[in-house]
Write a protein that holds these residues in place. Structure first.
Motif, PDB file in Angstrom:
ATOM      1  N   ASP A 133      10.137  39.514  41.489  1.00 41.33           N
ATOM      2  CA  ASP A 133       9.190  39.438  42.920  1.00 41.33           C
ATOM      3  C   ASP A 133       9.872  40.103  43.602  1.00 41.33           C
ATOM      4  N   SER A 134      10.699  40.483  43.627  1.00 39.99           N
ATOM      5  CA  SER A 134      11.994  41.601  44.427  1.00 39.99           C
ATOM      6  C   SER A 134      12.240  40.606  45.899  1.00 39.99           C
ATOM      7  N   SER A 135      12.546  39.051  45.677  1.00 40.80           N
ATOM      8  CA  SER A 135      12.698  38.282  46.330  1.00 40.80           C
ATOM      9  C   SER A 135      15.285  37.672  45.872  1.00 40.80           C
ATOM     10  N   ILE A 136      15.410  37.693  46.920  1.00 37.93           N
ATOM     11  CA  ILE A 136      16.439  37.346  46.977  1.00 37.93           C
ATOM     12  C   ILE A 136      16.297  35.682  47.900  1.00 37.93           C
ATOM     13  N   CYS A 137      16.979  34.641  46.643  1.00 34.81           N
ATOM     14  CA  CYS A 137      17.156  32.844  47.126  1.00 34.81           C
ATOM     15  C   CYS A 137      18.333  32.634  47.207  1.00 34.81           C
ATOM     16  N   GLN A 138      18.949  31.951  48.024  1.00 32.84           N
ATOM     17  CA  GLN A 138      19.328  30.926  48.037  1.00 32.84           C
ATOM     18  C   GLN A 138      19.147  29.203  48.311  1.00 32.84           C
ATOM     19  N   TRP A 139      20.327  28.316  47.561  1.00 35.67           N
ATOM     20  CA  TRP A 139      19.510  27.425  47.408  1.00 35.67           C
ATOM     21  C   TRP A 139      20.881  26.164  47.446  1.00 35.67           C
ATOM     22  N   LYS A 140      20.966  24.893  47.719  1.00 32.03           N
ATOM     23  CA  LYS A 140      22.213  24.325  48.129  1.00 32.03           C
ATOM     24  C   LYS A 140      22.009  23.548  46.988  1.00 32.03           C
TER      25      LYS A 140
ATOM     26  N   ALA B  77      24.082  33.780  40.868  1.00 34.15           N
ATOM     27  CA  ALA B  77      25.560  33.747  41.147  1.00 34.15           C
ATOM     28  C   ALA B  77      25.938  32.421  41.657  1.00 34.15           C
ATOM     29  N   TYR B  78      26.927  32.053  41.442  1.00 33.33           N
ATOM     30  CA  TYR B  78      27.239  30.435  41.983  1.00 33.33           C
ATOM     31  C   TYR B  78      28.452  30.058  43.102  1.00 33.33           C
ATOM     32  N   LEU B  79      27.979  30.170  44.371  1.00 33.53           N
ATOM     33  CA  LEU B  79      29.267  30.227  44.992  1.00 33.53           C
ATOM     34  C   LEU B  79      29.863  29.257  45.493  1.00 33.53           C
ATOM     35  N   GLY B  80      31.077  28.838  44.730  1.00 37.16           N
ATOM     36  CA  GLY B  80      32.465  27.920  44.024  1.00 37.16           C
ATOM     37  C   GLY B  80      32.839  27.113  45.393  1.00 37.16           C
ATOM     38  N   THR B  81      32.776  27.491  46.488  1.00 31.92           N
ATOM     39  CA  THR B  81      32.935  26.985  47.719  1.00 31.92           C
ATOM     40  C   THR B  81      32.279  26.406  48.297  1.00 31.92           C
ATOM     41  N   SER B  82      30.901  26.840  48.323  1.00 33.89           N
ATOM     42  CA  SER B  82      29.894  25.710  48.924  1.00 33.89           C
ATOM     43  C   SER B  82      29.175  25.036  47.714  1.00 33.89           C
ATOM     44  N   GLY B  83      28.811  25.396  46.676  1.00 35.33           N
ATOM     45  CA  GLY B  83      28.715  24.983  45.366  1.00 35.33           C
ATOM     46  C   GLY B  83      26.610  25.553  46.062  1.00 35.33           C
TER      47      GLY B  83
ATOM     48  N   ASN C 155      11.255  44.835  48.997  1.00 32.96           N
ATOM     49  CA  ASN C 155      10.354  45.775  49.946  1.00 32.96           C
ATOM     50  C   ASN C 155       9.270  46.037  48.219  1.00 32.96           C
ATOM     51  N   GLY C 156       9.004  45.016  47.388  1.00 33.88           N
ATOM     52  CA  GLY C 156       8.293  45.089  46.548  1.00 33.88           C
ATOM     53  C   GLY C 156       9.461  45.463  45.116  1.00 33.88           C
ATOM     54  N   ARG C 157       9.959  45.719  44.915  1.00 35.34           N
ATOM     55  CA  ARG C 157      11.176  46.074  43.615  1.00 35.34           C
ATOM     56  C   ARG C 157      12.051  44.995  43.612  1.00 35.34           C
ATOM     57  N   ALA C 158      12.068  44.813  42.107  1.00 40.81           N
ATOM     58  CA  ALA C 158      12.165  43.925  40.843  1.00 40.81           C
ATOM     59  C   ALA C 158      13.898  44.417  41.240  1.00 40.81           C
ATOM     60  N   ILE C 159      14.967  42.915  41.083  1.00 37.88           N
ATOM     61  CA  ILE C 159      15.770  42.859  41.509  1.00 37.88           C
ATOM     62  C   ILE C 159      16.568  42.627  40.551  1.00 37.88           C
ATOM     63  N   PRO C 160      16.925  43.220  39.564  1.00 37.02           N
ATOM     64  CA  PRO C 160      17.306  42.435  37.910  1.00 37.02           C
ATOM     65  C   PRO C 160      18.855  42.164  38.376  1.00 37.02           C
ATOM     66  N   SER C 161      19.786  42.640  38.911  1.00 40.98           N
ATOM     67  CA  SER C 161      21.429  42.155  39.027  1.00 40.98           C
ATOM     68  C   SER C 161      22.033  41.785  40.238  1.00 40.98           C
ATOM     69  N   MET C 162      22.437  40.973  40.308  1.00 44.29           N
ATOM     70  CA  MET C 162      23.265  40.744  42.142  1.00 44.29           C
ATOM     71  C   MET C 162      24.784  40.073  41.093  1.00 44.29           C
ATOM     72  N   VAL C 163      25.965  40.120  42.402  1.00 42.84           N
ATOM     73  CA  VAL C 163      26.900  39.796  42.172  1.00 42.84           C
ATOM     74  C   VAL C 163      27.603  39.810  43.691  1.00 42.84           C
ATOM     75  N   VAL C 164      28.446  38.665  43.610  1.00 44.55           N
ATOM     76  CA  VAL C 164      29.267  38.063  44.700  1.00 44.55           C
ATOM     77  C   VAL C 164      30.779  38.927  44.822  1.00 44.55           C
ATOM     78  N   SER C 165      31.362  39.216  45.787  1.00 49.37           N
ATOM     79  CA  SER C 165      32.651  39.797  45.982  1.00 49.37           C
ATOM     80  C   SER C 165      33.712  38.230  45.563  1.00 49.37           C
ATOM     81  N   PRO C 166      34.398  38.526  45.357  1.00 51.20           N
ATOM     82  CA  PRO C 166      35.926  37.116  44.731  1.00 51.20           C
ATOM     83  C   PRO C 166      35.865  36.514  45.583  1.00 51.20           C
ATOM     84  N   GLY C 167      36.070  36.668  46.630  1.00 54.89           N
ATOM     85  CA  GLY C 167      36.193  36.102  48.405  1.00 54.89           C
ATOM     86  C   GLY C 167      34.710  35.077  48.892  1.00 54.89           C
ATOM     87  N   GLU C 168      33.580  35.240  48.199  1.00 54.36           N
ATOM     88  CA  GLU C 168      32.141  34.835  48.373  1.00 54.36           C
ATOM     89  C   GLU C 168      31.744  35.250  49.856  1.00 54.36           C
TER      90      GLU C 168
END
Length: 197
Positions: free
Chosen positions: A26-33, A12-18, A46-59
């Motif tokens: 691997d069950s992790s969620i990461c955020q990157w510059k 997911a791309y965060l448009g306001t911050s880039g 907790n060890g469960r794979a995460i195949p999907s994610m979505v960010v709200s329109p207002g981020e």
């Protein structure tokens, strides 16, 4: 960017911050510059794979779907669950609801404030023996015109009326699974991607 120990499944791309957010097997969620530098420590499911994610329109919020059928707000508790993996998610444009598709053959709509379903599940007519589901909201004016589009490994794209779950149309043309769908900004056209080359 390196940080996950298994395949990256969702971005997911965060448009306001880039910034960029990613989920993984691997069950992790990461955020990157945008230059690839990690932001904080990875969150874990907790060890469960995460195949999907979505960010709200207002981020302001992000929600993740897990292979165990649960949904989780990044800052909240686990919600009710599907009977199979959650494969896709989409926010409504006004951020008041979330729709998701699961390998259990249903599309469900959720209130992000309570984590509760806001309508009965839509039992789709996609073939589910080996299927993923990709969904998105389509809004034409009033709430009565909210539609949900889904695409699946059964080579079809289907349009559903959100208020009662009625299937309105099935689009055919791909010869293999439809892996992605999106709408043009004016919602006049649907664009789909498949592995049928």
């Amino acid at each position: 960017m390196e940080g996950h120990s298994e395949c990256t499944w969702s971005l997911a791309y965060l448009g306001t911050s880039g910034d960029i957010m990613s989920t993984s097997g691997d069950s992790s969620i990461c955020q990157w510059k945008r230059d690839g530098e990690p932001i904080g420590k990875p969150l874990s499911d907790n060890g469960r794979a995460i195949p999907s994610m979505v960010v709200s329109p207002g981020e302001m919020m992000a929600i993740c779907g897990s292979v165990d059928g649960r949904l989780r707000l990044m800052i909240g508790d686990l919600w009710e669950r599907h009977n199979a993996a959650v494969r896709c998610l989409d926010w409504s444009r006004n951020s008041l609801e979330i729709a998701n598709g699961s390998q259990d053959g249903t599309i469900r709509r959720w209130n992000p404030d309570t984590g509760r379903q806001i309508a009965s599940p839509i039992k789709t007519s996609h073939r589910w023996e080996r299927s993923n589901l990709y969904i998105l909201y389509m809004v034409k004016g009033r709430i009565a015109h909210v539609h949900i589009l889904s695409a699946s490994l059964d080579e079809t794209i289907r349009k559903w009326r959100a208020i009662d779950g009625q299937e309105l149309i099935a689009l055919r043309g791909h010869t293999y699974s439809v892996r992605s769908i999106c709408l043009t900004p004016n919602e006049s056209y649907t664009v789909s991607g498949s592995i049928d080359y």
